[in-house]
Design a protein around this motif. Structure first.
Motif, PDB file in Angstrom:
ATOM      1  N   SER A 188       0.852  -1.186   0.000  1.00 18.35           N
ATOM      2  CA  SER A 188       0.000   0.000   0.000  1.00 18.35           C
ATOM      3  C   SER A 188       0.887   1.235   0.000  1.00 18.35           C
ATOM      4  O   SER A 188       2.049   1.182   0.417  1.00 18.35           O
ATOM      5  CB  SER A 188      -0.929   0.021   1.219  1.00 18.35           C
ATOM      6  OG  SER A 188      -1.787  -1.093   1.213  1.00 18.35           O
ATOM      7  N   LEU A 208      -5.035   7.004  -0.735  1.00 13.90           N
ATOM      8  CA  LEU A 208      -4.489   5.683  -0.438  1.00 13.90           C
ATOM      9  C   LEU A 208      -4.631   4.771  -1.643  1.00 13.90           C
ATOM     10  O   LEU A 208      -5.698   4.679  -2.244  1.00 13.90           O
ATOM     11  CB  LEU A 208      -5.232   5.065   0.758  1.00 13.90           C
ATOM     12  CG  LEU A 208      -4.928   3.600   1.089  1.00 13.90           C
ATOM     13  CD1 LEU A 208      -3.506   3.456   1.628  1.00 13.90           C
ATOM     14  CD2 LEU A 208      -5.941   3.060   2.091  1.00 13.90           C
ATOM     15  N   GLU A 209      -3.530   4.094  -2.005  1.00 12.56           N
ATOM     16  CA  GLU A 209      -3.595   3.088  -3.063  1.00 12.56           C
ATOM     17  C   GLU A 209      -3.060   1.768  -2.515  1.00 12.56           C
ATOM     18  O   GLU A 209      -2.288   1.752  -1.559  1.00 12.56           O
ATOM     19  CB  GLU A 209      -2.784   3.515  -4.294  1.00 12.56           C
ATOM     20  CG  GLU A 209      -1.283   3.470  -4.112  1.00 12.56           C
ATOM     21  CD  GLU A 209      -0.497   3.705  -5.393  1.00 12.56           C
ATOM     22  OE1 GLU A 209      -0.988   4.390  -6.293  1.00 12.56           O
ATOM     23  OE2 GLU A 209       0.643   3.202  -5.465  1.00 12.56           O
ATOM     24  N   GLU A 213      -7.396  -1.447   3.449  1.00 15.76           N
ATOM     25  CA  GLU A 213      -8.742  -0.888   3.463  1.00 15.76           C
ATOM     26  C   GLU A 213      -8.714   0.522   4.049  1.00 15.76           C
ATOM     27  O   GLU A 213      -8.016   0.786   5.033  1.00 15.76           O
ATOM     28  CB  GLU A 213      -9.679  -1.777   4.291  1.00 15.76           C
ATOM     29  CG  GLU A 213      -9.923  -3.157   3.699  1.00 15.76           C
ATOM     30  CD  GLU A 213     -10.643  -3.080   2.359  1.00 15.76           C
ATOM     31  OE1 GLU A 213     -11.445  -2.143   2.161  1.00 15.76           O
ATOM     32  OE2 GLU A 213     -10.403  -3.968   1.517  1.00 15.76           O
ATOM     33  N   LEU A 214      -9.498   1.396   3.457  1.00 12.91           N
ATOM     34  CA  LEU A 214      -9.508   2.789   3.875  1.00 12.91           C
ATOM     35  C   LEU A 214      -9.969   2.945   5.325  1.00 12.91           C
ATOM     36  O   LEU A 214      -9.385   3.717   6.092  1.00 12.91           O
ATOM     37  CB  LEU A 214     -10.419   3.602   2.943  1.00 12.91           C
ATOM     38  CG  LEU A 214     -10.308   5.125   3.051  1.00 12.91           C
ATOM     39  CD1 LEU A 214      -8.904   5.588   2.674  1.00 12.91           C
ATOM     40  CD2 LEU A 214     -11.336   5.801   2.143  1.00 12.91           C
ATOM     41  N   LYS A 237      -9.750   6.324  -1.267  1.00 11.22           N
ATOM     42  CA  LYS A 237      -9.066   5.145  -1.816  1.00 11.22           C
ATOM     43  C   LYS A 237      -9.033   5.320  -3.335  1.00 11.22           C
ATOM     44  O   LYS A 237     -10.075   5.537  -3.968  1.00 11.22           O
ATOM     45  CB  LYS A 237      -9.828   3.871  -1.442  1.00 11.22           C
ATOM     46  CG  LYS A 237      -9.155   2.569  -1.889  1.00 11.22           C
ATOM     47  CD  LYS A 237      -7.888   2.307  -1.095  1.00 11.22           C
ATOM     48  CE  LYS A 237      -7.209   1.002  -1.507  1.00 11.22           C
ATOM     49  NZ  LYS A 237      -7.940  -0.198  -1.053  1.00 11.22           N
TER      50      LYS A 237
END
Length: 263
Positions: A188, A208-209, A213-214, A237
């Motif tokens: 991530s 976020l990539e 999980e966000l 995300k």
């Protein structure tokens, strides 16, 4: 280096003959340094430079013993980007007046030396913005904020363009990313930018990539014992964080992307 350290297919013996590992381009996260050291028993020495300085200006290096009097020459300070290379000089100045600042005081980092570029091709105005003559010497204006300690080691705080003004306080986006990176899961990545906000002046937006999980990231950030101003107010995300061909985050595109996600 994060990928090497976490990839189970990379065996430590593959690096047994490697004498020195140097990192540049982006700030070396402490977790990556520690993970690499634990996995391969190799230190990562952080360096610094720019294309306009062809390109290395400083680096950390292993400590050595001076044979004349057997005293130790310190070559590394964790958190710094090391000492200037031979023929290179650093100067810390006020970003507005260009007056030189005292040891330990944060200001604009200038790089001087014979390796400084002559200028950008067919772009004299752009060249004039980043090449300054001070006392007969040419200096490259990096756009980075930092300081030099009493031993000559350079410490970078962040890009001047990478500060957000939240409720009247200047917050380093790089520092925010550094704090949150410590709770990030494998495979991530994240980036933080700032967009206009009617209440606080600006608001922090985290992209976020990857596999994390966000909601899990939000939970972990909420539990961090850091200044509340360092905690983003908006999270997204995304499939991919905007990057340049070099692999660095495209900061201009990042801000535009964040604005579009919050419009």
């Amino acid at each position: 280096y994060r990928l090497y350290a976490r990839n189970k297919k990379v065996h430590p013996l593959m690096f047994k003959d490697m004498r020195m590992v140097v990192a540049g381009a982006e700030k070396l996260q402490s977790e990556v340094r520690e993970l690499f050291k634990a996995r391969f028993n190799k230190e990562i020495y952080e360096g610094y430079g720019a294309t306009e300085t062809t390109p290395v200006a400083s680096t950390n290096f292993p400590d050595i013993l001076i044979p004349d009097d057997f005293h130790e020459q310190i070559g590394t300070k964790v958190g710094s980007v090391g000492l200037p290379l031979p023929g290179t000089s650093f100067k810390i100045v006020d970003p507005d007046s260009y007056e030189e600042l005292a040891v330990g005081e944060d200001g604009m980092i200038l790089i001087g030396g014979t390796q400084i570029m002559k200028g950008y091709k067919k772009a004299p105005e752009k060249t004039a913005e980043v090449i300054k003559e001070i006392d007969g010497e040419l200096w490259y204006v990096t756009g980075d904020k930092g300081h030099i300690d009493e031993d000559g080691f350079l410490f970078i705080v962040d890009r001047y363009s990478r500060f957000a003004k939240l409720s009247g306080e200047m917050v380093s986006l790089g520092m925010v990313e550094s704090h949150i990176a410590g709770v990030l899961e494998e495979n991530s990545a994240l980036s933080v930018t700032a967009i206009e906000d009617g209440k606080k002046g600006e608001a922090l937006v985290l992209l976020l990539e990857g596999e994390m999980e966000l909601e899990e990231l939000k939970k972990r950030v909420k539990e961090l014992k850091i200044n509340p101003l360092y905690k983003p107010s908006k999270y997204h995300k995304v499939e991919q964080i905007p990057r340049l061909g070099s692999g660095k985050v495209d900061l201009k595109a990042l801000k535009s992307f964040a604005k579009s996600l919050n419009s």
